[in-house]
Design an enzyme around this catalytic site. Sequence first.
Site, PDB file in Angstrom:
ATOM      1  N   TYR A 115       0.870  -1.167   0.000  1.00 25.58           N
ATOM      2  CA  TYR A 115       0.000   0.000   0.000  1.00 25.58           C
ATOM      3  C   TYR A 115       0.909   1.220   0.000  1.00 25.58           C
ATOM      4  O   TYR A 115       1.533   1.541   1.013  1.00 25.58           O
ATOM      5  CB  TYR A 115      -0.921   0.000   1.219  1.00 25.58           C
ATOM      6  CG  TYR A 115      -2.026  -1.018   1.134  1.00 25.58           C
ATOM      7  CD1 TYR A 115      -3.281  -0.657   0.651  1.00 25.58           C
ATOM      8  CD2 TYR A 115      -1.814  -2.338   1.512  1.00 25.58           C
ATOM      9  CE1 TYR A 115      -4.305  -1.596   0.554  1.00 25.58           C
ATOM     10  CE2 TYR A 115      -2.831  -3.284   1.417  1.00 25.58           C
ATOM     11  CZ  TYR A 115      -4.072  -2.906   0.939  1.00 25.58           C
ATOM     12  OH  TYR A 115      -5.073  -3.838   0.841  1.00 25.58           O
ATOM     13  N   CYS A 116       1.025   1.869  -1.141  1.00 28.13           N
ATOM     14  CA  CYS A 116       1.892   3.032  -1.323  1.00 28.13           C
ATOM     15  C   CYS A 116       1.021   4.270  -1.114  1.00 28.13           C
ATOM     16  O   CYS A 116       0.175   4.592  -1.949  1.00 28.13           O
ATOM     17  CB  CYS A 116       2.484   2.988  -2.729  1.00 28.13           C
ATOM     18  SG  CYS A 116       3.711   4.239  -3.042  1.00 28.13           S
TER      19      CYS A 116
END
Length: 143
Positions: A115-116
């Site tokens: 999850y960026c």
Amino acid sequence: MKPSREELKKRLTPLQYDVTQEEGTEPPFRNEYWDEKREGLYVDIVSGEPLFSSRDKYDSGTGWPSFTRPVDPQGIVERVDRKLFTTRTEVRSRNGDSHLGHVFPDGPQPTGLRYCINSAALRFVPVEDLEQQGYGHLLHLFQ
């Protein structure tokens, strides 16, 4: 209820507004939380809903905060994003409907996900402040 655009423009910085409401992206390595090492909770800058724990944060080398999983999978919404000549999976907060970033299938185990997330979409609550700020029910994540 989500605040109006006018209210959000007053409450958020221009970068926070651009990222959360206009689906912008902040610069890598020049954002508030990419290198944050303290234990705590990352919440939506708009709604305050809990999103990610420092226990699931790792250094992906990208220059943005990266997590293997959200605190509550029901707290986020994933949407197909076909901008920039590619197909990605956008991540938004469920209640605040804030653009947070994207999720990619190249993360470490146990999830294999990255999850960026844009720092500008987040507010960090140190573990010692969780109770005082109304997140005491999530202290178990850090025990």
